[in-house]
Design a protein around this motif. Structure first.
Motif, PDB file in Angstrom:
ATOM      1  N   LYS A 127      -5.912   6.060  -3.238  1.00  0.00           N
ATOM      2  CA  LYS A 127      -7.293   5.965  -3.686  1.00  0.00           C
ATOM      3  C   LYS A 127      -7.825   4.528  -3.650  1.00  0.00           C
ATOM      4  CE  LYS A 127      -9.991   7.023  -7.786  1.00  0.00           C
ATOM      5  NZ  LYS A 127     -11.123   7.523  -6.991  1.00  0.00           N
ATOM      6  N   GLN A 128      -6.985   3.604  -4.089  1.00  0.00           N
ATOM      7  CA  GLN A 128      -7.473   2.225  -4.236  1.00  0.00           C
ATOM      8  C   GLN A 128      -7.823   1.611  -2.884  1.00  0.00           C
ATOM      9  OE1 GLN A 128      -5.060   3.594  -6.201  1.00  0.00           O
ATOM     10  NE2 GLN A 128      -6.522   3.632  -7.895  1.00  0.00           N
ATOM     11  N   LEU A 129      -7.049   1.957  -1.860  1.00  0.00           N
ATOM     12  CA  LEU A 129      -7.388   1.427  -0.539  1.00  0.00           C
ATOM     13  C   LEU A 129      -8.754   1.975  -0.090  1.00  0.00           C
ATOM     14  CD1 LEU A 129      -6.464  -0.425   1.690  1.00  0.00           C
ATOM     15  CD2 LEU A 129      -5.219   1.472   2.723  1.00  0.00           C
ATOM     16  N   GLY A 189       6.191  -0.518   1.837  1.00  0.00           N
ATOM     17  CA  GLY A 189       4.862  -0.006   1.508  1.00  0.00           C
ATOM     18  C   GLY A 189       4.135   0.574   2.702  1.00  0.00           C
ATOM     19  N   GLY A 190       3.411   1.651   2.428  1.00  0.00           N
ATOM     20  CA  GLY A 190       2.644   2.306   3.478  1.00  0.00           C
ATOM     21  C   GLY A 190       1.206   1.837   3.507  1.00  0.00           C
ATOM     22  N   ALA A 191       0.669   1.529   2.308  1.00  0.00           N
ATOM     23  CA  ALA A 191      -0.749   1.183   2.225  1.00  0.00           C
ATOM     24  C   ALA A 191      -1.053  -0.053   3.067  1.00  0.00           C
ATOM     25  CB  ALA A 191      -1.139   0.953   0.763  1.00  0.00           C
ATOM     26  N   THR A 246       7.346  -4.599  -9.758  1.00  0.00           N
ATOM     27  CA  THR A 246       8.178  -4.989  -8.621  1.00  0.00           C
ATOM     28  C   THR A 246       7.518  -4.685  -7.274  1.00  0.00           C
ATOM     29  OG1 THR A 246       9.259  -2.853  -8.861  1.00  0.00           O
ATOM     30  CG2 THR A 246      10.397  -4.734  -9.809  1.00  0.00           C
ATOM     31  N   ARG A 247       6.589  -3.759  -7.262  1.00  0.00           N
ATOM     32  CA  ARG A 247       5.980  -3.357  -5.993  1.00  0.00           C
ATOM     33  C   ARG A 247       4.979  -4.413  -5.554  1.00  0.00           C
ATOM     34  NH1 ARG A 247       7.848   0.248  -2.319  1.00  0.00           N
ATOM     35  NH2 ARG A 247       6.169   1.120  -1.080  1.00  0.00           N
ATOM     36  N   THR A 248       4.987  -4.727  -4.276  1.00  0.00           N
ATOM     37  CA  THR A 248       3.976  -5.674  -3.789  1.00  0.00           C
ATOM     38  C   THR A 248       2.954  -4.949  -2.918  1.00  0.00           C
ATOM     39  OG1 THR A 248       5.379  -6.201  -1.918  1.00  0.00           O
ATOM     40  CG2 THR A 248       5.449  -7.724  -3.767  1.00  0.00           C
ATOM     41  N   GLY A 304       1.986   5.933  -5.099  1.00  0.00           N
ATOM     42  CA  GLY A 304       2.048   6.476  -3.738  1.00  0.00           C
ATOM     43  C   GLY A 304       3.034   7.629  -3.686  1.00  0.00           C
ATOM     44  N   SER A 305       3.833   7.644  -2.632  1.00  0.00           N
ATOM     45  CA  SER A 305       4.759   8.760  -2.446  1.00  0.00           C
ATOM     46  C   SER A 305       5.834   8.820  -3.520  1.00  0.00           C
ATOM     47  CB  SER A 305       5.436   8.646  -1.083  1.00  0.00           C
ATOM     48  OG  SER A 305       4.480   8.797  -0.090  1.00  0.00           O
ATOM     49  N   ALA A 306       6.213   7.660  -4.052  1.00  0.00           N
ATOM     50  CA  ALA A 306       7.273   7.657  -5.064  1.00  0.00           C
ATOM     51  C   ALA A 306       6.866   8.523  -6.266  1.00  0.00           C
ATOM     52  CB  ALA A 306       7.565   6.231  -5.514  1.00  0.00           C
ATOM     53  N   MET A 353       4.388   5.644  10.144  1.00  0.00           N
ATOM     54  CA  MET A 353       3.808   4.354   9.751  1.00  0.00           C
ATOM     55  C   MET A 353       4.562   3.742   8.574  1.00  0.00           C
ATOM     56  SD  MET A 353      -0.214   5.413   9.641  1.00  0.00           S
ATOM     57  CE  MET A 353       0.045   6.779   8.553  1.00  0.00           C
ATOM     58  N   THR A 354       4.688   4.536   7.499  1.00  0.00           N
ATOM     59  CA  THR A 354       5.141   4.013   6.210  1.00  0.00           C
ATOM     60  C   THR A 354       6.550   3.423   6.306  1.00  0.00           C
ATOM     61  OG1 THR A 354       3.799   5.694   5.159  1.00  0.00           O
ATOM     62  CG2 THR A 354       5.456   4.629   3.777  1.00  0.00           C
ATOM     63  N   GLU A 355       6.732   2.282   5.660  1.00  0.00           N
ATOM     64  CA  GLU A 355       8.046   1.621   5.626  1.00  0.00           C
ATOM     65  C   GLU A 355       8.433   1.402   4.164  1.00  0.00           C
ATOM     66  OE1 GLU A 355       7.949  -1.889   8.078  1.00  0.00           O
ATOM     67  OE2 GLU A 355       7.484  -0.714   9.894  1.00  0.00           O
TER      68      GLU A 355
HETATM   69  C1  LIG Z   1       3.715  14.803   1.790  1.00  0.00           C
HETATM   70  C2  LIG Z   1       3.604  13.422   2.372  1.00  0.00           C
HETATM   71  C3  LIG Z   1       3.255  13.259   3.683  1.00  0.00           C
HETATM   72  C4  LIG Z   1       3.202  11.984   4.237  1.00  0.00           C
HETATM   73  N1  LIG Z   1       2.938  11.850   5.574  1.00  0.00           N
HETATM   74  C5  LIG Z   1       3.047  10.623   6.141  1.00  0.00           C
HETATM   75  C6  LIG Z   1       2.935  10.476   7.549  1.00  0.00           C
HETATM   76  O1  LIG Z   1       2.697  11.453   8.265  1.00  0.00           O
HETATM   77  N2  LIG Z   1       3.123   9.248   8.089  1.00  0.00           N
HETATM   78  C7  LIG Z   1       3.392   8.162   7.317  1.00  0.00           C
HETATM   79  O2  LIG Z   1       3.578   7.095   7.857  1.00  0.00           O
HETATM   80  N3  LIG Z   1       3.467   8.264   5.970  1.00  0.00           N
HETATM   81  C8  LIG Z   1       3.319   9.470   5.371  1.00  0.00           C
HETATM   82  N4  LIG Z   1       3.430   9.593   4.017  1.00  0.00           N
HETATM   83  C9  LIG Z   1       3.520   8.399   3.204  1.00  0.00           C
HETATM   84  C10 LIG Z   1       2.174   8.010   2.605  1.00  0.00           C
HETATM   85  O3  LIG Z   1       1.172   7.892   3.551  1.00  0.00           O
HETATM   86  C11 LIG Z   1       2.342   6.695   1.830  1.00  0.00           C
HETATM   87  O4  LIG Z   1       3.176   6.989   0.756  1.00  0.00           O
HETATM   88  C12 LIG Z   1       1.058   6.141   1.311  1.00  0.00           C
HETATM   89  O5  LIG Z   1       0.339   5.604   2.371  1.00  0.00           O
HETATM   90  C13 LIG Z   1       1.275   5.049   0.267  1.00  0.00           C
HETATM   91  O6  LIG Z   1       2.286   4.213   0.627  1.00  0.00           O
HETATM   92  P1  LIG Z   1       3.477   3.892  -0.368  1.00  0.00           P
HETATM   93  O7  LIG Z   1       3.963   5.148  -0.949  1.00  0.00           O
HETATM   94  O8  LIG Z   1       4.449   3.057   0.343  1.00  0.00           O
HETATM   95  O9  LIG Z   1       2.804   3.086  -1.524  1.00  0.00           O
HETATM   96  P2  LIG Z   1       2.287   1.575  -1.492  1.00  0.00           P
HETATM   97  O10 LIG Z   1       1.932   1.155  -0.143  1.00  0.00           O
HETATM   98  O11 LIG Z   1       3.238   0.748  -2.227  1.00  0.00           O
HETATM   99  O12 LIG Z   1       0.953   1.714  -2.294  1.00  0.00           O
HETATM  100  C14 LIG Z   1       0.994   2.165  -3.612  1.00  0.00           C
HETATM  101  C15 LIG Z   1      -0.351   2.028  -4.245  1.00  0.00           C
HETATM  102  O13 LIG Z   1      -0.757   0.674  -4.278  1.00  0.00           O
HETATM  103  C16 LIG Z   1      -2.150   0.599  -4.353  1.00  0.00           C
HETATM  104  N5  LIG Z   1      -2.645  -0.239  -3.263  1.00  0.00           N
HETATM  105  C17 LIG Z   1      -2.148  -0.376  -2.032  1.00  0.00           C
HETATM  106  N6  LIG Z   1      -2.884  -1.249  -1.322  1.00  0.00           N
HETATM  107  C18 LIG Z   1      -3.874  -1.654  -2.125  1.00  0.00           C
HETATM  108  C19 LIG Z   1      -4.955  -2.571  -1.968  1.00  0.00           C
HETATM  109  N7  LIG Z   1      -5.163  -3.225  -0.836  1.00  0.00           N
HETATM  110  N8  LIG Z   1      -5.778  -2.763  -3.007  1.00  0.00           N
HETATM  111  C20 LIG Z   1      -5.582  -2.114  -4.184  1.00  0.00           C
HETATM  112  N9  LIG Z   1      -4.571  -1.247  -4.366  1.00  0.00           N
HETATM  113  C21 LIG Z   1      -3.731  -1.024  -3.359  1.00  0.00           C
HETATM  114  C22 LIG Z   1      -2.665   2.019  -4.218  1.00  0.00           C
HETATM  115  O14 LIG Z   1      -2.865   2.552  -5.491  1.00  0.00           O
HETATM  116  C23 LIG Z   1      -1.496   2.712  -3.564  1.00  0.00           C
HETATM  117  O15 LIG Z   1      -1.480   4.093  -3.809  1.00  0.00           O
HETATM  118  C24 LIG Z   1       3.474  10.848   3.447  1.00  0.00           C
HETATM  119  C25 LIG Z   1       3.797  11.022   2.111  1.00  0.00           C
HETATM  120  C26 LIG Z   1       3.892  12.303   1.574  1.00  0.00           C
HETATM  121  C27 LIG Z   1       4.309  12.446   0.155  1.00  0.00           C
END
Ligand SMILES: Cc1cc2nc3c(=O)[nH]c(=O)nc-3n(C[C@H](O)[C@H](O)[C@H](O)COP(=O)(O)OP(=O)(O)OC[C@H]3O[C@@H](n4cnc5c(N)ncnc54)[C@H](O)[C@@H]3O)c2cc1C
Lengths: 426, 411
Positions: free
Chosen positions: A409-411, A153-155, B283-285, B364-366, A148-150
Motif C-alpha cells: 500500500k505504501q508504495l 525486499g520486493g518493494a 531490522t527491515r530496510t 509484505g509477504s512475511a 522480482m522479489t529478493e
Molecule cells: C501470494 C503471493 C504472490 C506473490 N507473487 C509474486 C510474484 O509473482 N513475483 C514476485 O516477484 N513477487 C511476488 N510476491 C512477493 C510480493 O510482491 C512482495 O512480497 C511485495 O512486493 C513486498 O515485498 P516484501 O515482502 O519483500 O516486503 P518489503 O519490500 O520489505 O516491503 C515491506 C513494506 O515496506 C513498505 N515500503 C516499501 N517501500 C516503501 C516506500 N518506498 N515507502 C514507504 N513504505 C515502503 C510497505 O509497507 C511494504 O509493504 C508474492 C507474494 C505473495 C504472498
C-alpha cells in the motif's frame, strides 16, 4: 435475484470478445472450481484437486487460454496485438477471481513476464517463437513466473522510479553468447516446482541505477543451476504456489534477454500496470462473488424475525458494500482502459509516471475497499462468517495479500504523491 | 523486542494484589517459555502442541481452577472484583495462543456469569464441570441469525434458536443445526442461551454426552483452529432443574463477561503481533538503506498499530473496572453495564483487528506467511470478532446502544 452482471462498467470500452471469454470462463468456474474450492486450502502443497482445474482452463484439452497472448501465426490467439488486451485481461481476472483469486493469480501471472515480449509495441518475435510451443501445444497447464522479489525486499525492486533497480542482487554476466545468472528470489507466483519459465529481473552491475544495467532475462526452469524450493504455507491463496528460487551459474543464450539495455528497464516498468489492473480484476471478481453469497444470506437469515436485508440499518451496511463493488468495478475497467490507450495519441506509454501513479492509486483504493468489505461481510454473517462453507472467509484470507503485494500500500501512496505533487525524494 | 510490553502500554488497571500478580507472572512465563520461544515448532505440530501446552496451563499451573470458588477447591477468583485480574490473565494467554485463551475465556464466562455463586444449584453444577483433573472444553451457544421460515423468540433482536420446553415435570431442550461460537466438535459441555416455554431467554448447561446431543460434521473455520467447531442438534435433551438459569439478566451477564474476556484475548494476540511487527520494523530496510521504522510513512502506520492497542487496553481496563464495581442485583445497573460492555467490546475487537490489519501492510509477504505467526493472530482475532457480532455486523450492538441511550422502543 439481480445478477453480478448488473454491476456497472463502462460498456463502450468493453471488447467485442468479452461475452465469449466471460461465458466460457464462467462455465469452467461452475464446473471445475466452485464445487471443489472449499477443499483447496488443504490442497496447497499437492495441488491434486487444483491442477486438473488449471488444465481445464489453460491447456489445449480445456479452454486453452494459456496461448492467448501469442501471435496467431505462432499458434496463439493474438491477444497481444489486440487493442483490448488490458480490458480482456481485466475480464479474465474478474471471472477467474470470482471463483478463486489464487487461481486467477497463478493463471494471469503466466502472462505477466510474457507481456514484455508479446504485447504491442514490444513484440520480440524470436523469443515469442521460441516459447510459443511450450504454451500453445500443451495438454497440461504451463506456468510462467516473474521473479522480482529478493530476500532483502520486493518493494524496492518495484520502486523503479526512485531506485532504478539498484537494490537488485541477482546478477547477469555476459559470457560469450550466454548470460550467466546468479541470485536468489523469493515468493514469485508459480514457483515451488510448478514454474516452467521465469522472467528474471537482474542487474549487470550491482548497485547501479543506470537503466542500461537492468536486464530482464528469460530462464526456462529446466536449465542447469535453477532450483525451486518447496511451497510456502500461507494464510490463503492455496492455488498459487510460492517458494524460493535459486540461480547458480545458470546459463541461457544471450538473446533470451527481453529487449536489451535501456529497453528492458522500460518494459519492466510496463509490467507493473499489468499487475495492477490484474489485481483490481481479481478483487472485483471476488467481491462479485461476495455479493452472490451475501445476497443469499441476507435474504434467508433474519434479525428481529425479519430478513436481514429488510432491516434499515443492515440494509444501509450491505447497500454500501454493493455500492463499493459497483464503484470498484468501474474503476478497474477505467484502469484497464488506461492500459489499452497506451499506443493512442491521447494515451500515455505504460512506463510513464502518469500511468503508474494513476493505476497504483486505483489499485490501492480498490484493495482498501475489498479488504474492508470482506471483513464487514464476515461480520454480517456473524457466527457463520468464519465458516468455510460460506466462502466469504476464504476470499477474506485470499485477498489480503493483493493489498500487500507489488510493493504494498505504501508504495502506491508514494507513487501517487510523487506524481501529483512533484515530490523529488520519496 | 527488548522493551517490556507493560512499560510501553500503560494500564489504568487498579492495583492488583500480590497473589494475582504472581499468577499473571506465572502465566506470562508459561507463554514465553512454552510457546513464544518455540513458536515455529508450536505451529508445525499445532494439534499436539496445543493440547500439551494447554494441559500444562490448566493442570500443572492449575488455571482450570482459577475461577472456581475456594469451597470447590479453586483459587476463588469467582467474584466481579476479580474482573481486572482475570482479564490480565487472558491477555497473557492470548499473547501466546488465542485459541487456548478463548477456551479459558469461555470457562471464566460460564463460571462468572452463571455459577459465581457456587451455593446455588446451577453454580454447584457448573463448578462440578470444572473440578475435573482433565482439561475441560466448554462451548457457548448464543442468540444469532434466525431463518425466514421460522419466527423465534428474541434476545434484543437476535434469534434464540434453541427452545426449552416444559412438558409435565420435565424440561426438554430442542434445537436443530445450532451453530456454536467455536468448540462445538470438542466441547465437553454446552452453555446454551435458549428460550423457555414463554419465549423468555434463559440459560441451560448441557453435558455433551447427554442423551439426544448430536454433533454435525467438523467445520473448517478461519481461525481459532484448535477450537474445532461443529453444529449441534438438541434432540429432546432432558435438562435437570439445576442446569437452568432463569432471569432476564442472565443472558446480559453472559455478554458482559464475554465482551471483557474476549476483548482481553484479542488484545493479547494483538500485543504479540506488536512484538512481531516491532522486530520487523527495526531490522527491515526500505529504499535500499533506511530502516523501515525511520520512514515517516511507515512510522505513521506503526503509530496506528500502537495507538489501536493502547486505546484497546485502556478500554478493557475501564470495562473491567466497571464490571468489578457492578452490584449483581441491580437490574437497572445491569442494563447499563451490558450496554457499555457491548460498546466497549465492539470497539476493542475493532481496534485489535485494525492494529493487525495495518501492521500486516508493513510486513509484505512475511505478514502473510504462516511462518511468521502474524497471520495467525489476524485470523484468530477476526474469528472472535465475527463470533461476537453474532449476526448483522455491528448493527445489534448499535441497536442495544440506541435503545439504552435514546429509549428506542421498536428497534
Ligand atoms: C501470494 C503471493 C504472490 C506473490 N507473487 C509474486 C510474484 O509473482 N513475483 C514476485 O516477484 N513477487 C511476488 N510476491 C512477493 C510480493 O510482491 C512482495 O512480497 C511485495 O512486493 C513486498 O515485498 P516484501 O515482502 O519483500 O516486503 P518489503 O519490500 O520489505 O516491503 C515491506 C513494506 O515496506 C513498505 N515500503 C516499501 N517501500 C516503501 C516506500 N518506498 N515507502 C514507504 N513504505 C515502503 C510497505 O509497507 C511494504 O509493504 C508474492 C507474494 C505473495 C504472498
Amino acid at each position: 435475484m439481480k445478477s453480478i452482471d448488473d454491476f456497472s462498467r463502462p460498456e463502450e470500452y468493453i471488447s467485442p470478445m468479452d461475452k465469449y471469454f466471460r461465458s466460457a470462463v464462467r462455465a469452467w468456474a461452475a464446473k471445475d472450481v466452485l464445487p471443489h474450492r472449499r477443499r483447496f486450502d488443504e490442497d496447497w502443497k499437492e495441488h491434486a484437486l487444483i491442477e486438473p482445474a488449471f488444465d481445464a482452463l489453460m491447456a489445449n484439452k480445456g479452454l486453452g487460454i494459456q496461448k492467448a497472448l501469442f501471435p496467431a501465426d505462432l499458434g496463439g490467439w493474438g491477444l497481444g496485438q489486440s487493442d483490448y488486451a488490458f480490458t480482456i485481461a481485466c475480464t479474465l481476472a474478474e471471472e477467474v477471481g470470482r471463483a478463486d483469486t489464487a487461481m486467477a493469480v497463478a493463471f494471469m501471472v503466466t502472462y505477466w513476464p510474457l507481456t514484455t515480449i508479446l504485447v504491442e509495441p514490444h513484440v520480440n518475435r524470436r523469443l515469442a517463437a521460441q516459447f510459443a510451443p511450450m504454451f500453445c501445444n500443451s495438454d497440461k497447464a504451463v506456468f510462467a513466473a516473474l521473479a522480482m522479489t529478493e530476500p532483502q525486499g520486493g518493494a524496492d525492486i518495484e520502486n523503479m522510479e526512485l531506485l532504478g533497480g539498484k537494490t537488485i542482487k541477482t546478477t547477469a554476466r555476459l559470457d560469450g553468447d550466454e548470460w550467466v545468472i546468479n541470485g536468489h528470489k523469493l515468493w514469485p507466483t508459480n514457483t515451488a516446482g510448478v514454474g516452467q519459465l521465469f522472467g528474471v529481473p537482474c542487474t549487470t552491475c550491482v548497485g547501479s541505477n543506470d537503466p542500461n544495467d537492468f536486464a530482464l532475462i528469460f530462464v526456462p526452469a529446466d536449465v542447469k543451476g535453477v532450483t525451486q524450493g518447496g511451497p510456502y504455507e500461507k494464510a490463503g491463496m492455496a492455488a498459487d504456489k510460492n517458494g524460493d528460487l535459486w540461480f547458480e551459474d545458470v546459463r541461457v543464450p544471450a538473446w533470451y534477454r527481453a529487449h536489451g539495455p535501456g529497453k528492458d528497464a522500460e518494459v519492466f516498468k510496463e509490467i507493473i500496470p499489468w499487475g495492477l489492473v490484474g489485481s483490481m480484476g481479481f478483487l472485483v471478481g471476488a467481491m462479485m462473488n461476495l455479493y452472490e453469497v451475501l445476497y443469499e444470506f441476507v435474504s434467508t437469515r433474519t434479525y428481529g424475525n425479519r430478513p436481514l436485508k429488510e432491516n434499515d440499518a443492515i440494509a444501509g451496511l450491505i447497500g454500501r458494500i454493493a455500492g463499493d463493488i459497483e464503484v470498484c468495478r468501474i474503476l478497474a475497467y477505467e484502469g484497464a482502459r488506461i492500459g489499452d490507450r497506451r499506443n493512442r495519441p491521447y494515451g500515455h506509454p505504460l512506463y510513464s509516471e502518469e500511468v503508474l501513479a494513476k493505476l497504483r492509486n486505483l489499485k490501492d483504493f480498490v484493495c482498501d475497499r475489498a479488504v474492508e468489505n470482506f471483513g464487514r461481510a464476515m461480520d454480517v454473517l456473524g457466527v457463520y462468517g468464519p465458516d468455510r462453507q460460506y466462502d466469504i472467509e476464504k476470499h477474506w484470507r485470499d485477498i489480503k495479500i493483493i493489498q500487500l503485494w507489488m510493493g504494498g500500500k505504501q508504495l502506491c501512496q508514494m507513487e501517487a504523491a510523487r506524481f501529483f505533487y512533484n515530490c523529488k525524494t520519496l | 523486542m527488548h522493551k517490556s510490553l507493560d512499560s510501553l502500554f500503560l494500564s489504568t488497571r487498579e492495583k492488583i494484589d500480590e497473589e494475582e500478580q504472581r499468577i499473571i507472572n506465572t502465566v506470562r512465563q508459561w507463554a514465553e517459555r512454552e510457546i513464544l520461544a518455540k513458536r515455529l515448532a508450536y505451529l508445525e505440530h499445532y494439534d499436539r502442541e496445543f493440547a500439551a501446552k494447554r494441559r500444562m496451563l490448566l493442570m500443572d499451573i492449575g488455571l482450570q481452577r482459577l475461577a472456581l470458588s475456594e469451597e470447590n477447591g479453586g483459587f476463588g477468583w469467582n467474584s466481579t472484583t476479580r474482573a481486572p485480574s482475570l482479564a490480565a490473565v487472558l491477555m497473557e494467554i492470548g499473547r501466546a495462543d488465542a485459541a487456548t485463551a478463548y477456551l479459558s475465556a469461555l470457562q471464566f464466562t460460564n463460571l462468572l456469569a452463571c455459577g459465581a455463586k457456587y451455593t446455588t444449584p446451577v453454580g454447584a453444577l457448573i463448578s462440578s464441570f470444572y473440578s475435573s483433573d482433565q482439561p475441560v472444553n466448554p462451548a457457548l451457544i448464543l442468540p444469532g441469525p434466525g431463518t425466514v421460515d421460522e419466527q423465534t423468540p428474541l434476545f434484543f433482536g437476535r434469534s434464540i434458536n434453541v427452545r426449552l420446553i416444559h412438558k409435565g415435570d420435565e424440561d426438554i431442550l430442542v434445537g436443530n443445526n445450532i451453530r456454536t461460537a467455536g468448540c462445538g466438535a470438542i466441547a465437553d459441555h454446552f452453555c446454551v442461551v435458549c428460550a423457555d416455554s414463554d419465549g423468555k431467554p434463559c440459560i441451560t448447561f448441557v453435558p455433551a454426552d447427554a442423551q439426544g446431543v448430536q454433533r454435525g460434521n467438523i467445520l473448517k473455520e478461519t481461525g481459532l483452529n484448535a477450537c474445532t467447531n461443529a453444529d449441534i442438534k438438541f434432540n429432546n435433551v432432558r435438562i435437570s432443574r439445576e442446569a437452568i438459569l432463569k432471569g432476564s439478566d442472565a443472558v446480559e451477564r453472559i455478554y458482559i463477561w464475554l465482551n471483557l474476556f474476549l476483548g482481553a484475548v484479542s488484545i493479547g494476540a494483538a500485543m504479540n503481533f506488536f512484538e512481531i511487527v516491532y522486530d520487523w520494523a527495526n531490522t527491515r530496510t526500505i529504499k535500499g538503506c533506511s530502516i523501515m521504522k525511520d520512514n515517516p510513512l511507515c512510522a505513521s502506520v506503526l503509530a496506528e498499530v500502537a495507538e489501536e492497542i493502547a486505546i484497546a487496553r485502556f478500554l478493557i481496563d475501564d470495562l473491567a473496572r466497571l464490571i468489578s464495581k457492578m452490584t449483581v442485583t441491580n437490574v437497572q445497573e445491569m442494563q447499563h453495564v451490558y450496554t457499555m460492555s457491548q460498546i466497549l467490546g465492539y470497539r476493542i475487537q475493532q481496534g485489535a483487528l485494525r492494529a493487525v490489519n495495518r501492521g500486516m501492510e508493513l510486513m509484505g509477504s512475511a505478514g502473510y506467511a504462516r511462518e511468521w505467526h502474524a497471520e495467525k493472530h489476524w485470523r484468530d482475532i477476526k474469528t472472535i470478532q465475527s463470533y461476537l457480532c453474532g449476526v448483522g455486523a455491528e448493527v445489534p450492538v448499535k441497536m442495544d446502544t440506541a435503545r439504552f441511550f435514546f429509549d428506542c422502543k421498536d428497534i
